[in-house]
Design a protein around this motif. Sequence first.
Motif, PDB file in Angstrom:
ATOM      1  N   UNK A 570      -0.191  -2.895  -5.068  1.00  0.00           N
ATOM      2  CA  UNK A 570      -0.696  -3.095  -3.656  1.00  0.00           C
ATOM      3  C   UNK A 570       0.152  -2.441  -2.108  1.00  0.00           C
ATOM      4  N   UNK A 571       1.530  -1.833  -2.577  1.00  0.00           N
ATOM      5  CA  UNK A 571       2.462  -1.440  -2.118  1.00  0.00           C
ATOM      6  C   UNK A 571       2.392   0.160  -1.461  1.00  0.00           C
ATOM      7  N   UNK A 572       1.150   0.318  -2.604  1.00  0.00           N
ATOM      8  CA  UNK A 572       1.959   1.645  -1.845  1.00  0.00           C
ATOM      9  C   UNK A 572       1.259   2.281  -1.104  1.00  0.00           C
ATOM     10  N   UNK A 573       0.151   1.951  -0.175  1.00  0.00           N
ATOM     11  CA  UNK A 573      -0.546   2.418   1.466  1.00  0.00           C
ATOM     12  C   UNK A 573       1.450   2.935   2.262  1.00  0.00           C
ATOM     13  N   UNK A 574       1.662   0.973   2.178  1.00  0.00           N
ATOM     14  CA  UNK A 574       2.641   0.551   3.024  1.00  0.00           C
ATOM     15  C   UNK A 574       3.783   1.307   3.119  1.00  0.00           C
ATOM     16  N   UNK A 575       4.150   1.865   1.295  1.00  0.00           N
ATOM     17  CA  UNK A 575       5.543   2.738   0.663  1.00  0.00           C
ATOM     18  C   UNK A 575       4.967   4.166   1.792  1.00  0.00           C
ATOM     19  N   UNK A 576       3.913   4.638   1.117  1.00  0.00           N
ATOM     20  CA  UNK A 576       3.357   5.891   1.603  1.00  0.00           C
ATOM     21  C   UNK A 576       3.974   6.215   2.960  1.00  0.00           C
ATOM     22  N   UNK A 577       3.691   5.317   4.166  1.00  0.00           N
ATOM     23  CA  UNK A 577       4.130   4.416   5.738  1.00  0.00           C
ATOM     24  C   UNK A 577       5.588   4.966   5.916  1.00  0.00           C
ATOM     25  N   UNK A 578       5.907   4.275   5.740  1.00  0.00           N
ATOM     26  CA  UNK A 578       6.803   3.940   5.612  1.00  0.00           C
ATOM     27  C   UNK A 578       8.420   5.110   5.283  1.00  0.00           C
ATOM     28  N   UNK A 579       7.788   6.418   4.350  1.00  0.00           N
ATOM     29  CA  UNK A 579       8.245   7.164   4.010  1.00  0.00           C
ATOM     30  C   UNK A 579       8.060   7.414   4.790  1.00  0.00           C
ATOM     31  N   UNK A 580       7.021   8.728   6.128  1.00  0.00           N
ATOM     32  CA  UNK A 580       6.600   8.780   7.000  1.00  0.00           C
ATOM     33  C   UNK A 580       7.184   8.399   8.002  1.00  0.00           C
ATOM     34  N   UNK A 581       7.909   7.731   8.115  1.00  0.00           N
ATOM     35  CA  UNK A 581       8.317   7.101   9.585  1.00  0.00           C
ATOM     36  C   UNK A 581       9.231   8.042   9.140  1.00  0.00           C
TER      37      UNK A 581
END
Length: 631
Positions: A570-581
């Motif tokens: 479940x954390x994958x989408x938020x983790x990807x966004x966090x890496x982009x930030x």
Amino acid sequence: MTSDTGLRPAPPAGPDRDSDHDRDRDSADLTRLLYDGTYAGVHEDIRALLFDPIFDHRRDLTSNEAGRLAYRRGRFVHGRLERPADVLRDPRRLFALTEWTTLLDISTFPVLAVHYNLCFGTLIEHSAGRDDVADYIEELDSLSSFGPYMATELGYGNNVAALRTEAVYDNETNTFVLNTPDVPAQKHMPYSGFTDIPKLAVVMARLKSAGQDYGVFPFMVRISGSDGPAEGVRAALCPEKPAMGLDNGLTWFDHVRIPRRSLLTGDLGEFTEDGVFHPSVANPRKRFLRAMSRNQPGRICVSAASVSLGRASVYIALRYALQRVTNAPGRNDMPVIEYRSHQLPLFTALAKVYAMTFLVNRTKREYVARRGVVDTDLSNLISITKALTTWEMSDVAAVCRERCGAQGMFSVNRIVDYGIFLQSAVTAEGDSQVLLAATAGQEIARSGGELTAQTPDPRGRDIRDPALQLECIRYRAHWLRQAVREAMHADRREPYFDSWNRNVNDALAMARLEGVAAALECALAAADDARTTAVSQALRLLAALYGLSEIQRDAGWYLARGALDAAQVEAIPAAADGLCETLRPQIPMLIDGFQLSPQLLRAPIAADDYVTAYNELTGPGQPDPIEEGAE
């Protein structure tokens, strides 16, 4: 980010980090890593050639004009570098030549790659110690004639081993009669359509003598001169290919007489004057593969060119995104790159470009280190690299074109043409899926590795951790390998094809994951090898984003087998966004290392002021002022 992942934000922008000195140092370190320490000695002078006006964008060319321009550009490059024979002595130069020449004309790359590697390389490799072919060598080395390579036939596609073109020996005249026996046997798509350009080709044909078929060998054959096609050679242009205006043709040989010296047997055996072939390699399959040996460096050339176009695609798209403004709540001048919905596809594309570049670097290193001797392991690495890079960079170009909106549709902005080339690269030098299937079959048949893989323990681990990602990818690859082996063992009483056909898609997924794991390992190794903290941390973030994109592809599978837990998935989408930030401040540095520039690429949307650059290109100047009172 948590410290146990090894992922930390790169040093923030500011007076200490944003100085020209720091940026130059970081860019130089990235260039060193991206070009494997060979930029100055191998790449830089080839890059410099691209600034010549001959590579300026030409508008409204017909397909014929574009194709002929590619030949002129090929002659230009040849005339300013060392001879092809010298290039072949250092494969790194061959690979660099293909990386750079494709950036400004996707048709110049195949002309040069086929001439240098497939045609001239085959002649050199299979004529050692033969004085009787010195004139052929000089003709191709001086580019007095271009050298096509004719293997594929209309009716046989990838099945080159079954080709039908034949060279029948006539011992009374000491010549071969080269003939196309029927329509399916026509040579398909070699560069033969411009019959007023001198061409001396390598033609793959069946060596026959006294009723004996000795298999497929290369022959040197005159195709055309400045006054037209050679006697008995017929060539017709294939249908037009969008953006690739080359003279791909259907070629037919009508009992063409060629001298005995045209046969290139190399170290495969001796063909005597009385028409008997004495093989030094007994296995016909091995002889055939040896005769086609230049396909191996050719696949590396295609891989190198593909990652080069991937780098250029993200460079152009990201520079455009840094300038292109759009509306945002409360303001109307927000650069589109600040939107997370824009960052995720483009930053993931950037991560793929870096991972594939490092994978290609590894493949090039191993080929050079082994002096071109390709064993099974290296052959598999080359095939996996070719398949993975062409697929991934094709996707990268598609994403970059889409994220550039309408501007991505114009050839002058490069990306749409890159996408067309990359689609063709998937099937060049061997269809990527066929290559991967052959590699997968060898891996499945190989003994060893039967132990059950240990399921990764996901407890307390961060989904952004590349170490966890790598464990999961390796676990899935191993699981698929064992599953296919067990399935085929259970099916061993039925025909092999039926069993393989039932399991081939899992085998392909396994082989692809082997490439993904290798690419992620190479990316992490590059991060460890970085000389500046900013570069090391930025590369580790990119590696994590690449690994995360791969985990997301099969997240349900990992969850079902306990390699990841529900919270991690479940954390994958938020983790990807966090890496982009976290990556956002490092984007200018990361694309600086490519050694590309707006002046080099001549893509208006990559310019420092894309509006002015685009306006100047179209040539309307400023619009006429509307007179007061005009309707």
